[in-house]
Design a protein around this motif. Structure first.
Motif, short mmCIF file in Angstrom:
data_model
loop_
_atom_site.label_atom_id
_atom_site.label_comp_id
_atom_site.label_asym_id
_atom_site.label_seq_id
_atom_site.Cartn_x
_atom_site.Cartn_y
_atom_site.Cartn_z
N GLU A 134 -8.13 -13.69 -5.97
CA GLU A 134 -7.07 -12.69 -5.92
C GLU A 134 -7.63 -11.27 -5.77
O GLU A 134 -7.18 -10.52 -4.90
CB GLU A 134 -6.19 -12.78 -7.16
N GLN A 137 -8.83 -10.87 -2.24
CA GLN A 137 -7.72 -10.74 -1.30
C GLN A 137 -7.11 -9.35 -1.36
O GLN A 137 -6.77 -8.74 -0.34
CB GLN A 137 -6.65 -11.80 -1.61
N LYS A 138 -6.96 -8.81 -2.58
CA LYS A 138 -6.41 -7.46 -2.74
C LYS A 138 -7.32 -6.43 -2.08
O LYS A 138 -6.83 -5.48 -1.45
CB LYS A 138 -6.23 -7.14 -4.23
N THR A 140 -9.33 -6.92 0.44
CA THR A 140 -9.18 -7.07 1.89
C THR A 140 -7.88 -6.44 2.38
O THR A 140 -7.84 -5.76 3.41
CB THR A 140 -9.23 -8.56 2.28
N ASP A 141 -6.79 -6.66 1.64
CA ASP A 141 -5.50 -6.07 2.00
C ASP A 141 -5.56 -4.54 1.94
O ASP A 141 -4.95 -3.86 2.77
CB ASP A 141 -4.40 -6.57 1.04
N LYS A 142 -6.32 -4.03 0.97
CA LYS A 142 -6.46 -2.58 0.83
C LYS A 142 -7.17 -1.98 2.04
O LYS A 142 -6.78 -0.91 2.55
CB LYS A 142 -7.24 -2.25 -0.45
N SER A 144 -7.11 -3.23 5.07
CA SER A 144 -6.16 -3.30 6.17
C SER A 144 -5.15 -2.15 6.10
O SER A 144 -4.88 -1.48 7.10
CB SER A 144 -5.42 -4.65 6.13
N ALA A 145 -4.60 -1.91 4.90
CA ALA A 145 -3.62 -0.83 4.74
C ALA A 145 -4.25 0.54 4.98
O ALA A 145 -3.66 1.40 5.65
CB ALA A 145 -3.01 -0.90 3.33
N ARG A 148 -4.86 1.07 8.70
CA ARG A 148 -3.62 1.41 9.41
C ARG A 148 -3.23 2.86 9.17
O ARG A 148 -2.84 3.59 10.10
CB ARG A 148 -2.48 0.48 8.95
N GLN A 191 -14.29 -3.79 -1.47
CA GLN A 191 -14.38 -5.15 -0.96
C GLN A 191 -15.80 -5.69 -1.10
O GLN A 191 -16.01 -6.84 -1.48
CB GLN A 191 -13.94 -5.22 0.51
#
Length: 253
Positions: A134, A137-138, A140-142, A144-145, A148, A191
Protein backbone atom coordinates in the motif's frame (compact mmCIF):
# COMPACT_ATOMS: atom_id res chain seq x y z
CA UNK A 1 25.48 -33.14 -1.34
CA UNK A 2 24.41 -34.22 2.17
CA UNK A 3 25.84 -37.70 1.64
CA UNK A 4 29.03 -36.29 0.08
CA UNK A 5 29.83 -34.04 3.04
CA UNK A 6 29.00 -36.79 5.53
CA UNK A 7 31.42 -39.08 3.69
CA UNK A 8 34.13 -36.40 3.82
CA UNK A 9 33.61 -35.95 7.58
CA UNK A 10 33.89 -39.69 8.15
CA UNK A 11 36.92 -39.88 5.81
CA UNK A 12 35.26 -42.39 3.47
CA UNK A 13 36.97 -41.27 0.28
CA UNK A 14 35.64 -44.06 -1.95
CA UNK A 15 32.10 -43.39 -0.74
CA UNK A 16 32.57 -39.69 -1.49
CA UNK A 17 33.74 -40.48 -5.06
CA UNK A 18 30.75 -42.77 -5.55
CA UNK A 19 28.33 -40.03 -4.54
CA UNK A 20 30.18 -37.45 -6.65
CA UNK A 21 29.92 -39.68 -9.75
CA UNK A 22 26.23 -40.31 -8.98
CA UNK A 23 25.65 -36.56 -8.61
CA UNK A 24 27.37 -35.86 -11.96
CA UNK A 25 25.30 -38.58 -13.64
CA UNK A 26 22.05 -37.14 -12.23
CA UNK A 27 22.97 -33.60 -13.32
CA UNK A 28 23.68 -34.77 -16.88
CA UNK A 29 20.50 -36.88 -16.92
CA UNK A 30 18.47 -33.95 -15.61
CA UNK A 31 19.84 -31.65 -18.30
CA UNK A 32 19.04 -34.22 -21.00
CA UNK A 33 15.49 -34.69 -19.67
CA UNK A 34 15.00 -30.90 -19.68
CA UNK A 35 15.80 -30.80 -23.39
CA UNK A 36 13.64 -33.83 -24.21
CA UNK A 37 10.62 -32.57 -22.27
CA UNK A 38 10.94 -29.09 -23.80
CA UNK A 39 10.91 -30.68 -27.26
CA UNK A 40 7.81 -32.81 -26.59
CA UNK A 41 6.06 -29.89 -24.87
CA UNK A 42 6.58 -27.67 -27.92
CA UNK A 43 5.52 -30.50 -30.23
CA UNK A 44 2.31 -31.02 -28.24
CA UNK A 45 1.51 -27.29 -28.19
CA UNK A 46 2.07 -26.86 -31.93
CA UNK A 47 -0.32 -29.72 -32.69
CA UNK A 48 -2.91 -28.13 -30.42
CA UNK A 49 -2.42 -24.66 -31.93
CA UNK A 50 -2.75 -26.12 -35.43
CA UNK A 51 -6.15 -27.45 -34.37
CA UNK A 52 -7.12 -24.00 -33.03
CA UNK A 53 -6.03 -22.31 -36.30
CA UNK A 54 -8.22 -24.71 -38.28
CA UNK A 55 -11.22 -23.90 -36.06
CA UNK A 56 -10.61 -20.13 -36.32
CA UNK A 57 -10.41 -20.34 -40.13
CA UNK A 58 -13.54 -22.53 -40.24
CA UNK A 59 -15.44 -19.87 -38.28
CA UNK A 60 -14.07 -17.15 -40.54
CA UNK A 61 -15.46 -18.92 -43.64
CA UNK A 62 -18.76 -19.91 -42.05
CA UNK A 63 -19.75 -16.61 -40.42
CA UNK A 64 -19.81 -12.93 -41.30
CA UNK A 65 -16.12 -12.30 -40.87
CA UNK A 66 -14.52 -9.49 -38.94
CA UNK A 67 -11.62 -7.48 -40.29
CA UNK A 68 -8.65 -9.11 -41.95
CA UNK A 69 -6.41 -7.63 -39.24
CA UNK A 70 -8.47 -9.29 -36.48
CA UNK A 71 -8.16 -12.68 -38.16
CA UNK A 72 -4.41 -12.26 -38.59
CA UNK A 73 -4.10 -11.30 -34.91
CA UNK A 74 -6.06 -14.38 -33.83
CA UNK A 75 -3.85 -16.66 -35.91
CA UNK A 76 -0.53 -15.16 -34.76
CA UNK A 77 -0.35 -12.78 -31.79
CA UNK A 78 -3.26 -14.28 -29.82
CA UNK A 79 -1.84 -17.79 -30.06
CA UNK A 80 1.61 -16.55 -29.02
CA UNK A 81 0.09 -14.90 -25.94
CA UNK A 82 -1.88 -18.07 -25.22
CA UNK A 83 1.38 -20.02 -25.23
CA UNK A 84 3.47 -17.57 -23.20
CA UNK A 85 0.89 -16.53 -20.62
CA UNK A 86 -1.26 -19.64 -20.25
CA UNK A 87 0.09 -22.93 -21.61
CA UNK A 88 3.70 -22.41 -20.48
CA UNK A 89 2.42 -21.25 -17.09
CA UNK A 90 0.55 -24.54 -16.64
CA UNK A 91 3.77 -26.42 -17.42
CA UNK A 92 5.65 -24.18 -14.97
CA UNK A 93 3.12 -24.84 -12.20
CA UNK A 94 3.38 -28.61 -12.70
CA UNK A 95 7.19 -28.45 -12.73
CA UNK A 96 7.35 -26.29 -9.58
CA UNK A 97 4.75 -28.42 -7.77
CA UNK A 98 6.72 -31.61 -8.46
CA UNK A 99 9.94 -29.94 -7.31
CA UNK A 100 8.16 -28.64 -4.20
CA UNK A 101 6.90 -32.13 -3.35
CA UNK A 102 10.36 -33.68 -3.86
CA UNK A 103 12.11 -31.05 -1.72
CA UNK A 104 9.48 -31.33 1.02
CA UNK A 105 9.74 -35.13 0.96
CA UNK A 106 13.54 -35.00 1.19
CA UNK A 107 13.44 -32.59 4.14
CA UNK A 108 10.76 -34.64 5.89
CA UNK A 109 12.94 -37.75 5.51
CA UNK A 110 15.62 -35.94 7.53
CA UNK A 111 13.42 -34.22 10.13
CA UNK A 112 9.80 -33.02 10.21
CA UNK A 113 10.65 -30.01 12.37
CA UNK A 114 13.12 -28.84 9.73
CA UNK A 115 10.47 -29.09 6.99
CA UNK A 116 7.93 -27.13 9.08
CA UNK A 117 10.47 -24.37 9.78
CA UNK A 118 11.43 -24.08 6.09
CA UNK A 119 7.73 -23.88 5.10
CA UNK A 120 7.07 -21.22 7.78
CA UNK A 121 10.05 -19.12 6.67
CA UNK A 122 9.14 -19.48 2.98
CA UNK A 123 5.57 -18.38 3.69
CA UNK A 124 6.87 -15.31 5.55
CA UNK A 125 9.19 -14.54 2.65
CA UNK A 126 6.23 -14.64 0.26
CA UNK A 127 3.58 -12.73 2.19
CA UNK A 128 5.16 -10.42 4.79
CA UNK A 129 6.61 -7.97 2.21
CA UNK A 130 3.05 -7.33 1.01
CA UNK A 131 2.53 -5.09 4.06
CA UNK A 132 4.48 -2.48 2.09
CA UNK A 133 2.32 -2.84 -1.03
CA UNK A 134 0.00 0.00 0.00
CA UNK A 135 2.75 2.57 0.83
CA UNK A 136 4.51 1.68 -2.43
CA UNK A 137 1.29 2.12 -4.40
CA UNK A 138 0.63 5.48 -2.71
CA UNK A 139 4.16 6.63 -3.55
CA UNK A 140 3.66 5.64 -7.20
CA UNK A 141 0.28 7.41 -7.34
CA UNK A 142 1.90 10.51 -5.83
CA UNK A 143 4.48 10.57 -8.63
CA UNK A 144 1.73 10.30 -11.22
CA UNK A 145 -0.29 13.14 -9.66
CA UNK A 146 2.76 15.38 -9.18
CA UNK A 147 3.87 14.77 -12.76
CA UNK A 148 0.43 15.69 -14.11
CA UNK A 149 0.42 18.88 -12.01
CA UNK A 150 3.94 19.82 -13.12
CA UNK A 151 3.11 19.30 -16.82
CA UNK A 152 -0.12 21.26 -16.47
CA UNK A 153 1.70 24.15 -14.78
CA UNK A 154 4.31 24.17 -17.55
CA UNK A 155 1.61 24.17 -20.22
CA UNK A 156 -0.36 26.99 -18.56
CA UNK A 157 2.63 29.27 -18.12
CA UNK A 158 4.38 28.48 -21.40
CA UNK A 159 1.19 29.34 -23.31
CA UNK A 160 1.64 32.88 -22.06
CA UNK A 161 5.43 33.11 -22.42
CA UNK A 162 5.20 36.24 -24.60
CA UNK A 163 3.09 38.00 -21.97
CA UNK A 164 5.63 37.01 -19.29
CA UNK A 165 8.41 38.62 -21.33
CA UNK A 166 6.36 41.77 -21.89
CA UNK A 167 5.70 42.33 -18.19
CA UNK A 168 9.10 40.98 -17.05
CA UNK A 169 7.71 38.54 -14.52
CA UNK A 170 10.12 35.73 -15.33
CA UNK A 171 11.14 35.35 -11.68
CA UNK A 172 7.55 34.57 -10.68
CA UNK A 173 7.33 32.02 -13.49
CA UNK A 174 10.56 30.32 -12.38
CA UNK A 175 9.55 30.24 -8.70
CA UNK A 176 6.24 28.50 -9.49
CA UNK A 177 7.89 26.01 -11.85
CA UNK A 178 10.60 25.26 -9.28
CA UNK A 179 7.98 24.67 -6.56
CA UNK A 180 6.12 22.10 -8.66
CA UNK A 181 9.40 20.53 -9.78
CA UNK A 182 10.48 20.13 -6.14
CA UNK A 183 7.16 18.44 -5.36
CA UNK A 184 7.74 15.99 -8.22
CA UNK A 185 11.32 15.34 -7.08
CA UNK A 186 10.07 14.74 -3.53
CA UNK A 187 7.54 12.18 -4.84
CA UNK A 188 10.33 10.31 -6.66
CA UNK A 189 12.45 10.30 -3.50
CA UNK A 190 9.55 8.89 -1.45
CA UNK A 191 8.99 6.16 -4.01
CA UNK A 192 12.67 5.24 -3.91
CA UNK A 193 12.47 5.14 -0.12
CA UNK A 194 9.49 2.76 -0.26
CA UNK A 195 11.34 0.60 -2.81
CA UNK A 196 14.42 0.44 -0.58
CA UNK A 197 12.30 -0.44 2.46
CA UNK A 198 10.70 -3.29 0.53
CA UNK A 199 14.08 -4.57 -0.68
CA UNK A 200 15.48 -4.34 2.85
CA UNK A 201 12.50 -6.22 4.31
CA UNK A 202 12.86 -8.96 1.70
CA UNK A 203 16.57 -9.33 2.41
CA UNK A 204 16.04 -9.22 6.18
CA UNK A 205 13.39 -11.95 6.10
CA UNK A 206 15.53 -14.08 3.77
CA UNK A 207 18.66 -13.69 5.95
CA UNK A 208 16.76 -14.26 9.20
CA UNK A 209 15.01 -17.33 7.80
CA UNK A 210 18.21 -18.88 6.50
CA UNK A 211 19.94 -18.21 9.83
CA UNK A 212 17.12 -19.90 11.79
CA UNK A 213 17.16 -22.91 9.45
CA UNK A 214 20.95 -23.17 9.71
CA UNK A 215 20.88 -22.88 13.54
CA UNK A 216 18.19 -25.58 13.88
CA UNK A 217 20.16 -27.84 11.54
CA UNK A 218 23.38 -27.26 13.49
CA UNK A 219 21.58 -27.94 16.79
CA UNK A 220 20.10 -31.23 15.52
CA UNK A 221 23.44 -32.28 14.01
CA UNK A 222 25.22 -31.54 17.31
CA UNK A 223 22.66 -33.74 19.11
CA UNK A 224 23.26 -36.52 16.61
CA UNK A 225 19.71 -36.35 15.22
CA UNK A 226 20.73 -35.30 11.69
CA UNK A 227 23.50 -36.17 9.27
CA UNK A 228 26.47 -33.79 9.34
CA UNK A 229 26.26 -33.26 5.56
CA UNK A 230 22.87 -31.55 5.88
CA UNK A 231 24.77 -28.47 7.14
CA UNK A 232 26.04 -28.03 3.57
CA UNK A 233 22.75 -28.65 1.76
CA UNK A 234 19.99 -27.26 3.98
CA UNK A 235 20.13 -23.76 2.45
CA UNK A 236 19.69 -25.29 -1.02
CA UNK A 237 16.58 -27.10 0.22
CA UNK A 238 15.26 -23.79 1.56
CA UNK A 239 16.08 -21.98 -1.69
CA UNK A 240 14.36 -24.59 -3.88
CA UNK A 241 11.28 -24.75 -1.67
CA UNK A 242 10.93 -20.96 -1.53
CA UNK A 243 11.63 -20.67 -5.26
CA UNK A 244 8.99 -23.29 -6.05
CA UNK A 245 6.37 -21.49 -3.95
CA UNK A 246 7.22 -18.17 -5.63
CA UNK A 247 7.09 -19.72 -9.11
CA UNK A 248 3.69 -21.31 -8.47
CA UNK A 249 2.33 -17.94 -7.27
CA UNK A 250 3.83 -16.09 -10.25
CA UNK A 251 2.72 -18.63 -12.86
CA UNK A 252 -0.79 -18.69 -11.37
CA UNK A 253 -0.91 -14.91 -11.76
Amino acid sequence: MTWEFSAIKDRHFQQFLLFAVLQLFLLLLGSLLDQVTDYFWELHLEKYFHQIRQEVLAHAYAEAAGTKENLQSELTNDLEMLKDQYADSIGGIVHSAVLLALVAGSLASFRWSLLLLVIAVSTLQMYLPRVLDEPLQKATDKISASNRKYLQTLADWLNGIDTLRRYAVGEKFLSIIHADARELESAYVKQQKADQELDYLNQAIYSLGNTLIFLLTAYLVARGQLEFGLIASVNDFSLYLFGSLMNIANYRG
